[in-house]
Design a protein around this motif. Structure first.
Motif, PDB file in Angstrom:
ATOM      1  N   ILE A  29       0.697  -1.045   0.062  1.00  0.00           N
ATOM      2  CA  ILE A  29       0.385  -0.133  -0.033  1.00  0.00           C
ATOM      3  C   ILE A  29       0.831   1.186   0.111  1.00  0.00           C
ATOM      4  N   LEU A  30       2.256   1.242   0.790  1.00  0.00           N
ATOM      5  CA  LEU A  30       2.520   2.052   0.630  1.00  0.00           C
ATOM      6  C   LEU A  30       3.550   2.734  -0.661  1.00  0.00           C
ATOM      7  N   VAL A  33       1.070   4.182  -2.600  1.00  0.00           N
ATOM      8  CA  VAL A  33       0.611   5.431  -2.581  1.00  0.00           C
ATOM      9  C   VAL A  33       1.944   6.130  -2.652  1.00  0.00           C
ATOM     10  N   THR A  36       1.836   6.925  -6.642  1.00  0.00           N
ATOM     11  CA  THR A  36       0.688   7.726  -7.463  1.00  0.00           C
ATOM     12  C   THR A  36       1.339   9.227  -7.083  1.00  0.00           C
ATOM     13  N   SER A  37       1.708   9.207  -6.098  1.00  0.00           N
ATOM     14  CA  SER A  37       2.151  10.734  -5.103  1.00  0.00           C
ATOM     15  C   SER A  37       3.109  11.691  -5.721  1.00  0.00           C
ATOM     16  N   SER A  46       8.435   1.585   1.951  1.00  0.00           N
ATOM     17  CA  SER A  46       7.634   0.776   1.717  1.00  0.00           C
ATOM     18  C   SER A  46       8.723  -0.492   1.910  1.00  0.00           C
TER      19      SER A  46
END
Length: 74
Positions: A29-30, A33, A36-37, A46
């Motif tokens: 998940i990290l 995120v 994408t950011s 991560s």
């Protein structure tokens, strides 16, 4: 056989397995995120979380292997 394997597993092994799966999931998940950011620091961090999850998984396999060997000696 799979039901017996999990039923006879110790609490330590189960804790290690679930902790490893949780850390790997959080790491994935990290990664998503962070990428994408466009946050390279988060994406790099991560990898450490995923690595820790993999290490816990290996430790769990060692613990389970030792328990099986002890059970076979009896």
């Amino acid at each position: 056989m799979l039901n017996e394997f999990w039923a006879t597993a110790s609490t330590t092994y189960k804790t290690l397995v679930f902790s490893a799966m949780g850390l790997i999931a959080v790491g994935i998940i990290l990664t998503i995120v962070g990428n994408t950011s466009h946050n390279q620091g988060l994406a790099d961090a991560s990898l450490a979380v995923i690595g820790l999850g993999l290490i816990l998984h290996v430790v769990g396999m060692v613990v389970r292997g030792q328990q099986i060997r002890k059970g076979l000696k009896k």
